[in-house]
Design a protein around this motif. Structure first.
Motif, PDB file in Angstrom:
ATOM      1  N   SER A   1      26.257  53.789  72.148  1.00  5.23           N
ATOM      2  CA  SER A   1      25.586  52.680  72.828  1.00  5.23           C
ATOM      3  C   SER A   1      25.773  51.426  71.995  1.00  5.23           C
ATOM      4  CB  SER A   1      24.101  52.968  73.045  1.00  5.23           C
ATOM      5  OG  SER A   1      23.426  53.075  71.811  1.00  5.23           O
ATOM      6  N   ALA A   2      25.713  50.272  72.664  1.00  5.92           N
ATOM      7  CA  ALA A   2      25.894  48.984  71.980  1.00  5.92           C
ATOM      8  C   ALA A   2      24.755  48.054  72.350  1.00  5.92           C
ATOM      9  CB  ALA A   2      27.234  48.363  72.367  1.00  5.92           C
ATOM     10  N   TRP A   3      24.284  47.295  71.350  1.00  4.47           N
ATOM     11  CA  TRP A   3      23.288  46.242  71.570  1.00  4.47           C
ATOM     12  C   TRP A   3      24.010  44.904  71.520  1.00  4.47           C
ATOM     13  CZ3 TRP A   3      19.312  48.283  67.420  1.00  4.47           C
ATOM     14  CH2 TRP A   3      18.748  49.479  67.883  1.00  4.47           C
ATOM     15  N   TYR A   4      23.861  44.129  72.561  1.00  4.23           N
ATOM     16  CA  TYR A   4      24.614  42.880  72.647  1.00  4.23           C
ATOM     17  C   TYR A   4      23.828  41.834  73.432  1.00  4.23           C
ATOM     18  CZ  TYR A   4      25.405  44.021  77.536  1.00  4.23           C
ATOM     19  OH  TYR A   4      25.209  44.296  78.870  1.00  4.23           O
ATOM     20  N   LYS A   5      24.308  40.582  73.360  1.00  2.69           N
ATOM     21  CA  LYS A   5      23.765  39.485  74.145  1.00  2.69           C
ATOM     22  C   LYS A   5      24.767  38.338  74.091  1.00  2.69           C
ATOM     23  CE  LYS A   5      21.019  37.902  70.188  1.00  2.69           C
ATOM     24  NZ  LYS A   5      19.650  37.662  69.657  1.00  2.69           N
ATOM     25  N   PRO A   6      24.739  37.445  75.055  1.00  2.68           N
ATOM     26  CA  PRO A   6      25.628  36.279  74.987  1.00  2.68           C
ATOM     27  C   PRO A   6      25.141  35.299  73.922  1.00  2.68           C
ATOM     28  CG  PRO A   6      24.208  36.124  76.910  1.00  2.68           C
ATOM     29  CD  PRO A   6      23.959  37.468  76.325  1.00  2.68           C
ATOM     30  N   ASP A   7      26.080  34.573  73.346  1.00  3.91           N
ATOM     31  CA  ASP A   7      25.744  33.537  72.373  1.00  3.91           C
ATOM     32  C   ASP A   7      25.227  32.317  73.148  1.00  3.91           C
ATOM     33  OD1 ASP A   7      25.534  31.731  70.353  1.00  3.91           O
ATOM     34  OD2 ASP A   7      27.482  32.168  69.467  1.00  3.91           O
ATOM     35  N   VAL A   8      23.935  32.046  73.050  1.00  5.74           N
ATOM     36  CA  VAL A   8      23.304  31.027  73.892  1.00  5.74           C
ATOM     37  C   VAL A   8      23.934  29.649  73.688  1.00  5.74           C
ATOM     38  CG1 VAL A   8      21.132  29.860  74.437  1.00  5.74           C
ATOM     39  CG2 VAL A   8      21.140  32.309  73.936  1.00  5.74           C
ATOM     40  N   LYS A   9      24.220  29.298  72.471  1.00  4.47           N
ATOM     41  CA  LYS A   9      24.728  27.942  72.220  1.00  4.47           C
ATOM     42  C   LYS A   9      26.106  27.714  72.847  1.00  4.47           C
ATOM     43  CE  LYS A   9      26.859  28.747  67.667  1.00  4.47           C
ATOM     44  NZ  LYS A   9      26.759  30.222  67.714  1.00  4.47           N
ATOM     45  N   ASP A  10      26.852  28.789  73.101  1.00  9.76           N
ATOM     46  CA  ASP A  10      28.180  28.675  73.717  1.00  9.76           C
ATOM     47  C   ASP A  10      28.215  29.330  75.096  1.00  9.76           C
ATOM     48  OD1 ASP A  10      29.475  27.274  71.645  1.00  9.76           O
ATOM     49  OD2 ASP A  10      29.690  29.121  70.482  1.00  9.76           O
ATOM     50  N   LEU A  11      27.072  29.332  75.755  1.00  8.36           N
ATOM     51  CA  LEU A  11      26.994  30.003  77.053  1.00  8.36           C
ATOM     52  C   LEU A  11      27.926  29.355  78.076  1.00  8.36           C
ATOM     53  CD1 LEU A  11      25.458  32.395  78.223  1.00  8.36           C
ATOM     54  CD2 LEU A  11      23.719  30.806  79.061  1.00  8.36           C
ATOM     55  N   GLY A  12      28.061  28.031  78.022  1.00  6.34           N
ATOM     56  CA  GLY A  12      28.961  27.346  78.947  1.00  6.34           C
ATOM     57  C   GLY A  12      30.411  27.774  78.748  1.00  6.34           C
TER      58      GLY A  12
END
Length: 271
Positions: A94-105
């Motif tokens: 399993s992997a824990w992840y999230k998008p990088d908010v500052k570079d979401l665009g």
């Protein structure tokens, strides 16, 4: 009276249009989410400004907002990989992840909202195949679980860090070997354990035998020293001392010991 309906109708139409425009312009960003603004007539995806945060926002009705979940997420994956000797191994991770908010665009512009399927999963699979291929089934089963977990994480992170994705951890939850291989490994591990136990008992017995030998040698040396120090005079004095104590007891006895200087026996006694 006749002019009132003519004035009221445009007002009603205007209000309806206003309500529609507001409904099209109003955007609510939920908890743990962020929005990427797309300007239809203004250059497309906005990448030089922070994404829209949580709460209520008004945007032009011709623009769009793409909402992303920015909380930590978890994905489970079952993979078929090959060991160093070509055997099939099933890896549950399993992997824990999230998008990088500052570079979401930039993430939205270059990859899209399906970045999990496009980037994360293919990278994890590739890293898992590469890492597991370095180890034998026995190593994977017994001692290298933490090592392969760390290596898969490091290899995956090197790639996704450049893709505007934050990878927090990869967990190897299970390694499944072919049944025959697993049984053979378990038999070998059992034999090794029994061998270690036998060696431990053998070493313990040897140490105990050595301890007893040293103890016996010490006693023998002590007796030898004691014997060498006991002269005839010392033995005679000790004997007389013991006999005197015996004669002082309350029982009637006659005790004859050695000869005195006169050649006559020494008689001690009481009635």
């Amino acid at each position: 009276m006749e002019r009132l309906p003519k004035i009221g109708l445009p007002i009603i139409i205007g209000l309806v249009i206003l309500v529609i425009a507001i409904s099209k312009s109003a955007v609510t960003i939920g908890s743990g989410e962020a929005g990427v603004l797309y300007k239809t007539f203004g250059g497309g995806v906005v990448t030089d400004e922070p994404p829209l945060g949580e709460g209520f926002h008004i945007v032009a009705p011709w623009n769009k907002v793409h909402v992303y979940e920015v909380r930590r997420q978890e994905i489970f994956e079952k993979m078929k990989v090959l060991s160093s000797n070509g055997l099939d191994i099933q890896l549950d991770a399993s992997a824990w992840y999230k998008p990088d908010v500052k570079d979401l665009g930039k993430l939205h512009q270059e990859i899209g909202d399906d970045y999990l399927q496009r980037i994360i999963l293919p990278t994890i699979r590739s890293a898992a195949r590469s890492v597991v291929g370095r180890y034998t089934p026995e190593q994977l089963y017994s001692s290298k679980r933490d090592a392969i977990q760390k290596e898969i994480f490091e290899e995956t992170k090197k790639i996704v860090d450049d893709q505007y994705i934050v990878l927090d951890e990869i967990l190897v939850r299970d390694v499944t070997l072919p049944p025959t291989i697993k049984q053979a490994i378990e038999r070998k591990l059992k034999q090794e354990q029994e061998s270690l136990e036998y060696e431990f008992r053998l070493v313990t017995a040897q140490k105990e035998a050595e301890r007893q030998r040293i103890e016996a040698q010490g006693k023998a040396d002590a007796n030898k020293i004691l014997s060498a120090s006991l002269t005839d005079k010392i033995l005679q004095d000790k004997g007389i001392e013991a006999t005197v104590k015996l004669s002082e007891s309350g029982n009637s006895k006659v005790i004859v010991i050695g000869s005195g200087d006169s050649g006559m026996p020494i008689i001690l006694g009481n009635q």
